[in-house]
Design an enzyme around this catalytic site. Structure first.
Site, PDB file in Angstrom:
ATOM      1  N   LYS A   1       0.738  -1.202   0.005  1.00  0.00           N
ATOM      2  CA  LYS A   1       0.134   0.128   0.170  1.00  0.00           C
ATOM      3  C   LYS A   1       0.875   0.976   0.145  1.00  0.00           C
ATOM      4  O   LYS A   1       2.097   1.063   0.311  1.00  0.00           O
ATOM      5  CB  LYS A   1      -0.997  -0.091   1.216  1.00  0.00           C
ATOM      6  CG  LYS A   1      -0.278   0.031   2.449  1.00  0.00           C
ATOM      7  CD  LYS A   1       0.411   1.224   3.181  1.00  0.00           C
ATOM      8  CE  LYS A   1       1.199   1.228   4.362  1.00  0.00           C
ATOM      9  NZ  LYS A   1       1.770   2.397   4.707  1.00  0.00           N
TER      10      LYS A   1
ATOM     11  N   GLY B   1       4.859  -4.414   3.622  1.00  0.00           N
ATOM     12  CA  GLY B   1       4.943  -5.569   3.137  1.00  0.00           C
ATOM     13  C   GLY B   1       4.970  -6.598   4.012  1.00  0.00           C
ATOM     14  O   GLY B   1       4.236  -7.753   3.837  1.00  0.00           O
TER      15      GLY B   1
ATOM     16  N   ALA C   1       1.168  -7.410   4.272  1.00  0.00           N
ATOM     17  CA  ALA C   1       0.856  -8.128   3.101  1.00  0.00           C
ATOM     18  C   ALA C   1       1.105  -9.628   3.063  1.00  0.00           C
ATOM     19  O   ALA C   1       0.122 -10.529   3.052  1.00  0.00           O
ATOM     20  CB  ALA C   1       1.496  -7.730   1.736  1.00  0.00           C
TER      21      ALA C   1
ATOM     22  N   ASP D   1      -1.872  -2.464   9.870  1.00  0.00           N
ATOM     23  CA  ASP D   1      -2.228  -2.271   8.221  1.00  0.00           C
ATOM     24  C   ASP D   1      -2.560  -3.842   7.760  1.00  0.00           C
ATOM     25  O   ASP D   1      -2.703  -3.619   6.527  1.00  0.00           O
ATOM     26  CB  ASP D   1      -0.765  -2.055   7.728  1.00  0.00           C
ATOM     27  CG  ASP D   1      -0.356  -0.599   7.908  1.00  0.00           C
ATOM     28  OD1 ASP D   1      -1.119   0.288   8.502  1.00  0.00           O
ATOM     29  OD2 ASP D   1       0.840  -0.357   7.732  1.00  0.00           O
TER      30      ASP D   1
HETATM   31  P1  ATP Z   1       4.368  -0.173   7.803  1.00  0.00           P
HETATM   32  O1  ATP Z   1       4.276   0.667   6.465  1.00  0.00           O
HETATM   33  O2  ATP Z   1       3.121  -1.353   8.176  1.00  0.00           O
HETATM   34  O3  ATP Z   1       4.678   0.494   9.096  1.00  0.00           O
HETATM   35  P2  ATP Z   1       6.600  -1.214   6.731  1.00  0.00           P
HETATM   36  O4  ATP Z   1       6.406  -1.421   5.192  1.00  0.00           O
HETATM   37  O5  ATP Z   1       7.412   0.109   7.013  1.00  0.00           O
HETATM   38  O6  ATP Z   1       5.360  -1.406   7.552  1.00  0.00           O
HETATM   39  P3  ATP Z   1       7.425  -4.037   7.170  1.00  0.00           P
HETATM   40  O7  ATP Z   1       8.304  -4.128   5.789  1.00  0.00           O
HETATM   41  O8  ATP Z   1       6.056  -4.355   6.999  1.00  0.00           O
HETATM   42  O9  ATP Z   1       7.653  -2.336   7.366  1.00  0.00           O
HETATM   43  O10 ATP Z   1       7.895  -4.636   8.206  1.00  0.00           O
HETATM   44  C1  ATP Z   1       8.450  -3.826   9.363  1.00  0.00           C
HETATM   45  C2  ATP Z   1       9.337  -4.949  10.353  1.00  0.00           C
HETATM   46  O11 ATP Z   1       8.672  -6.262  10.539  1.00  0.00           O
HETATM   47  C3  ATP Z   1      10.619  -5.142   9.643  1.00  0.00           C
HETATM   48  O12 ATP Z   1      11.336  -4.404   9.980  1.00  0.00           O
HETATM   49  C4  ATP Z   1      10.928  -6.640  10.131  1.00  0.00           C
HETATM   50  O13 ATP Z   1      11.976  -6.595  10.976  1.00  0.00           O
HETATM   51  C5  ATP Z   1       9.653  -7.050  10.701  1.00  0.00           C
HETATM   52  N1  ATP Z   1       9.198  -8.290   9.765  1.00  0.00           N
HETATM   53  C6  ATP Z   1       8.649  -9.362  10.288  1.00  0.00           C
HETATM   54  N2  ATP Z   1       8.174 -10.286   9.508  1.00  0.00           N
HETATM   55  C7  ATP Z   1       8.218  -9.720   8.314  1.00  0.00           C
HETATM   56  C8  ATP Z   1       7.822  -9.885   6.885  1.00  0.00           C
HETATM   57  N3  ATP Z   1       7.327 -11.035   6.597  1.00  0.00           N
HETATM   58  N4  ATP Z   1       8.195  -8.942   5.974  1.00  0.00           N
HETATM   59  C9  ATP Z   1       8.734  -7.638   6.391  1.00  0.00           C
HETATM   60  N5  ATP Z   1       9.044  -7.518   7.646  1.00  0.00           N
HETATM   61  C10 ATP Z   1       8.751  -8.347   8.698  1.00  0.00           C
END
Ligand code: ATP
Length: 312
Positions: A18, A110, A113, A145
C-alpha cells in the site's frame, strides 16, 4: 456420482503493498499509539505466499528483499499462521514460501501483506470455516495495516488505521516508487514526529476534498490533496528522502510524498508513459536503490491457485 474428497496440496495467495495518499497524525494516546486518519491505496507490487501442508509452522523467504527478513517465529507470516491455528483449533502446521517484492520497513506494509496472504492461504488450506469477518479481526490483532492488505482497493483508515471504510475511487493512478535499501522503523518515525510536535492535541480527519478528488478520478486533482504528516520526521531520519524529492520536483511528477512512515517516496504521474520517464530520471540520478512503476488501486489478498490431490 460421489464427490471425491480432496486434500489441499498447496494454496497460492497474492497480497498487495500500500501507499498512503493521505496520512494525518493525531495526538499520542496514553497507550503510546497515535490516532490516525489515512487513505490507503493498494498498488500493483505484490507479495506471494504459497502455503503447503507440514507438521510444524515454518517460513522460507526468497525475492529481492529476502535478506532483510528472518525466517523464524518473529516473521509476521509465522505469527499470522500461529494466530489462525490457535483461533481455529488447528493442530497441523504449514510451510509458507514467501516471495518478497515489497521493500522491508519501507512504509509500504510488506510484512502486513505477508500476514494477510498467510491468513487467507492457511484459512483455505486448513478449511477452518472461519468467516471473512473473523479473519479481519485476526488481521487487526496482527497489525494496524493487515486488515487493509486483506481488502485492498482504496479505503479510509481511522483509529490506528485499522478501522476501514472503502472509498469510492474512479480510474487508475500511475505511481513511481523510489525505494531505499535502508528501511525506517515505524516507532522511531513516530518518536521523531512527537519531538517535532510537542503538546499536539488535534484530532485527525480526512478533508472532503480528498474524497471528491478520488471520485473524480482525475490525477491532477488528487495531486493537490496528497499529504503525509510524517514527511518531515521520515526526512530527518533518512536524508536520502530529501534528495529523491528534489529530483522528483524537477520531473513531470504531479506530486510526491513519503509513503507511510517512509522512507519510500511515491510520485504521482499523469499517465503510464510519463511514469516510465520519471522512473528513468530517478534511476539516472542514482538517488534510490530501486525504482518501481506501479498502478493503484490493486485488489486485496486473493487466491491465485490451489493445487489439490484426489484422496483416492
Ligand atoms: P508499515 O508501513 O506497516 O509500517 P513497513 O512497510 O514500514 O510497515 P514492514 O516491511 O511491513 O514495514 O515490516 C516492518 C518490520 O517487521 C521489519 O523491520 C521486519 O523486521 C519485521 N518483519 C517481520 N516479518 C516480516 C515480513 N514477513 N516482511 C517484512 N518485515 C517483517
Amino acid at each position: 456420482m460421489r464427490a471425491v474428497p480432496t486434500v489441499q496440496q498447496a494454496v497460492h495467495v497474492r497480497a498487495p503493498a500500500k501507499i498512503n495518499l493521505v496520512l494525518r497524525v493525531g495526538a499520542r494516546e496514553p497507550s503510546g499509539y497515535h490516532q490516525l486518519a489515512t487513505v490507503f491505496q493498494a498498488v500493483s507490487l505484490f507479495e506471494d505466499v504459497v502455503a503447503s501442508p507440514a507438521e510444524e509452522i515454518s517460513t522460507s523467504t526468497t525475492g529481492r528483499w529476502a535478506e532483510h527478513v528472518r525466517d523464524d517465529e518473529s516473521n509476521l507470516a509465522y505469527r499470522a499462521a500461529s494466530l489462525l491455528a490457535e483461533a481455529s483449533g488447528t493442530r497441523t502446521g504449514v510451510h509458507l514460501e514467501i516471495t518478497k517484492r515489497v521493500p522491508v520497513a519501507g512504509g509500504m506494509a510488506g510484512g502486513s501483506a505477508d500476514a494477510a496472504a498467510t491468513l487467507l492461504a492457511c484459512d483455505l488450506l486448513w478449511q477452518t470455516g472461519l468467516a471473512r469477518e473473523e479473519l479481519g479481526h485476526l488481521a487487526a490483532e496482527l497489525g494496524a495495516d493487515v486488515p487493509f492488505a486483506l481488502t485492498g482497493g482504496t479505503a479510509v483508515g481511522l483509529g490506528r488505521g485499522d478501522v476501514l471504510t472503502p472509498a469510492l475511487a474512479r480510474g487508475a493512478y500511475h505511481w513511481v516508487l523510489a525505494i531505499s535499501e535502508q528501511g525506517l522503523s515505524t516507532p522511531e518515525v513516530f518518536e521523531e514526529w512527537d519531538r517535532l510536535h510537542p503538546e499536539y492535541a488535534e484530532h485527525p480527519s480526512i478533508d472532503d476534498a480528498v474524497m471528491a478528488a478520488l471520485i473524480s478520478g482525475d490525477a491532477h486533482r488528487l495531486a493537490e490533496v496528497l499529504v503525509n504528516d510524517l514527511d518531515a520526521a521520515a526526512g530527518n531520519l533518512a536524508p536520502g528522502v530529501e534528495r529523491i524529492q528534489q529530483v522528483l520536483a524537477d520531473s513531470p511528477a504531479l506530486a510526491t510524498l513519503v509513503s507511510g512512515s517512509g522512507p519510500t517516496v511515491a510520485a504521482l504521474a499523469p499517465d503510464h508513459p510519463t511514469a516510465v520517464e520519471i522512473a528513468e530520471t530517478v534511476r539516472a540520478m542514482d538517488v534510490a536503490d530501486e525504482v518501481e512503476v506501479v498502478t493503484g488501486p490493486a485488489p486485496g489478498a486473493r487466491l491465485l491457485e490451489s493445487v489439490r490431490e484426489d484422496e483416492g
